[in-house]
Design a protein around this motif. Sequence first.
Motif, mmCIF file in Angstrom:
data_model
loop_
_atom_site.group_PDB
_atom_site.id
_atom_site.type_symbol
_atom_site.label_atom_id
_atom_site.label_comp_id
_atom_site.label_asym_id
_atom_site.label_seq_id
_atom_site.Cartn_x
_atom_site.Cartn_y
_atom_site.Cartn_z
ATOM 1 N N ASP A 64 0.834 -1.205 0.000
ATOM 2 C CA ASP A 64 0.000 0.000 0.000
ATOM 3 C C ASP A 64 0.868 1.255 0.000
ATOM 4 O O ASP A 64 0.606 2.211 -0.733
ATOM 5 C CB ASP A 64 -0.905 0.016 1.237
ATOM 6 C CG ASP A 64 -1.948 -1.089 1.218
ATOM 7 O OD1 ASP A 64 -2.398 -1.454 0.128
ATOM 8 O OD2 ASP A 64 -2.296 -1.573 2.312
ATOM 9 N N SER A 111 -2.488 11.284 -2.538
ATOM 10 C CA SER A 111 -3.047 10.294 -1.617
ATOM 11 C C SER A 111 -3.506 10.973 -0.323
ATOM 12 O O SER A 111 -2.879 11.919 0.159
ATOM 13 C CB SER A 111 -2.004 9.224 -1.278
ATOM 14 O OG SER A 111 -1.604 8.512 -2.434
ATOM 15 N N ARG A 112 -4.593 10.466 0.223
ATOM 16 C CA ARG A 112 -5.086 10.928 1.522
ATOM 17 C C ARG A 112 -5.037 9.752 2.497
ATOM 18 O O ARG A 112 -5.582 8.688 2.209
ATOM 19 C CB ARG A 112 -6.515 11.464 1.424
ATOM 20 C CG ARG A 112 -6.634 12.720 0.572
ATOM 21 C CD ARG A 112 -8.059 13.247 0.563
ATOM 22 N NE ARG A 112 -8.208 14.331 -0.403
ATOM 23 C CZ ARG A 112 -7.988 15.612 -0.121
ATOM 24 N NH1 ARG A 112 -7.629 15.960 1.095
ATOM 25 N NH2 ARG A 112 -8.142 16.537 -1.057
ATOM 26 N N GLN A 145 2.335 2.483 -3.250
ATOM 27 C CA GLN A 145 1.428 3.061 -4.235
ATOM 28 C C GLN A 145 1.025 4.498 -3.910
ATOM 29 O O GLN A 145 0.258 5.116 -4.645
ATOM 30 C CB GLN A 145 0.169 2.195 -4.342
ATOM 31 C CG GLN A 145 0.450 0.786 -4.850
ATOM 32 C CD GLN A 145 -0.808 -0.068 -4.885
ATOM 33 O OE1 GLN A 145 -1.908 0.426 -4.725
ATOM 34 N NE2 GLN A 145 -0.636 -1.367 -5.096
ATOM 35 N N LEU A 146 1.562 5.051 -2.838
ATOM 36 C CA LEU A 146 1.195 6.412 -2.452
ATOM 37 C C LEU A 146 1.800 7.437 -3.408
ATOM 38 O O LEU A 146 2.891 7.246 -3.932
ATOM 39 C CB LEU A 146 1.690 6.706 -1.024
ATOM 40 C CG LEU A 146 1.096 5.872 0.102
ATOM 41 C CD1 LEU A 146 1.703 6.289 1.433
ATOM 42 C CD2 LEU A 146 -0.423 6.010 0.149
ATOM 43 N N ASP A 147 1.076 8.521 -3.631
ATOM 44 C CA ASP A 147 1.617 9.660 -4.365
ATOM 45 C C ASP A 147 1.161 10.940 -3.682
ATOM 46 O O ASP A 147 0.524 10.903 -2.621
ATOM 47 C CB ASP A 147 1.195 9.634 -5.841
ATOM 48 C CG ASP A 147 -0.324 9.656 -6.029
ATOM 49 O OD1 ASP A 147 -1.026 10.202 -5.147
ATOM 50 O OD2 ASP A 147 -0.800 9.145 -7.052
ATOM 51 N N THR A 150 -4.034 16.184 1.591
ATOM 52 C CA THR A 150 -3.328 15.205 0.774
ATOM 53 C C THR A 150 -1.902 15.052 1.297
ATOM 54 O O THR A 150 -1.413 15.899 2.063
ATOM 55 C CB THR A 150 -3.281 15.629 -0.698
ATOM 56 O OG1 THR A 150 -2.472 16.815 -0.809
ATOM 57 C CG2 THR A 150 -4.673 15.877 -1.248
#
Length: 216
Positions: free
Chosen positions: A84, A92-93, A87-89, A182
Motif C-alpha cells: 500500500d 493520496s489521503r 502506491q502512495l503519491d 493530501t
Amino acid sequence: EDFPGLAAVIGETAFDRLTRAYLAGCPSQSFTLRNLGSRLESWLRENPEHAGKKLALALDVVRLEWAYVEAFDNAAERALTSADLGQLDGDSRLSLQPHLRLLHLAYAVDDFVIDVHRRQASQGVASNAVTERKHARRRRVPASVKRAENFLAVHRHENAVYYKRLEREEYQLLLALNEGKTLSEALDQAFRSSTLKEEEHPVRVQAWFANWADRK
C-alpha cells in the motif's frame, strides 16, 4: 484510577477536593464510567484554583492520561501494508488510526506518567522513551518533571498503549494528514517553518514512515 498522575502532581488531598468538585459540576452522562473523565481538561481550565501554581503541568498530565484511555479503548482499522505504501503519491489521503492521539505538550510528562501508572499497577502501559526503573518510590516528586516542549503520539498495539515521541515536523505531518490534507499538502505544512535543510526532508520522511510502521 484514570488520573493517578494528576493526583501525584497536586497531592492526594487536593485531588480528593478536585474529584468531588468535578463530579458535582460534570456528573456522568453515559451508561459507562469510562467516559467520566472526558471533560476534566476543560473543567480544570475553568476551575484553575484546584491545581494552583501547577496548573500548566496538571493540564498536560490530564491530557496525556485521557489520551491513554482513548488509545486503549478506541477502534483500530486495517493498517497499510508495504505494498500500500508503495502506491502512495502526492494526491493520496491517509487517515490515522482512531485510537491514535497527537499531543503537543509544554512538559515532558510521558516518563513521569508512566512511572506513576506502573506504581499503581496499571496494565498495558509501555513506552519507547522510558526504561524500567528499580524499586522507586510510589510517587515521583513532581518538581522532577521538566518544562520542555514535547510532541507525542499515543497509540495502541496488541492491547498495550505506547507513547512515541515525535519530531516537530513529524507531528505537523501527522496533524495535517489527520485534518484530511493530501500527502503533498501535509508535507508542505510539515516543513513550512522547519529549520531542516531541504535535502534532509526525504530522508526524514522515509524514517518517519518506517518508525510508524514499527508501531511501538
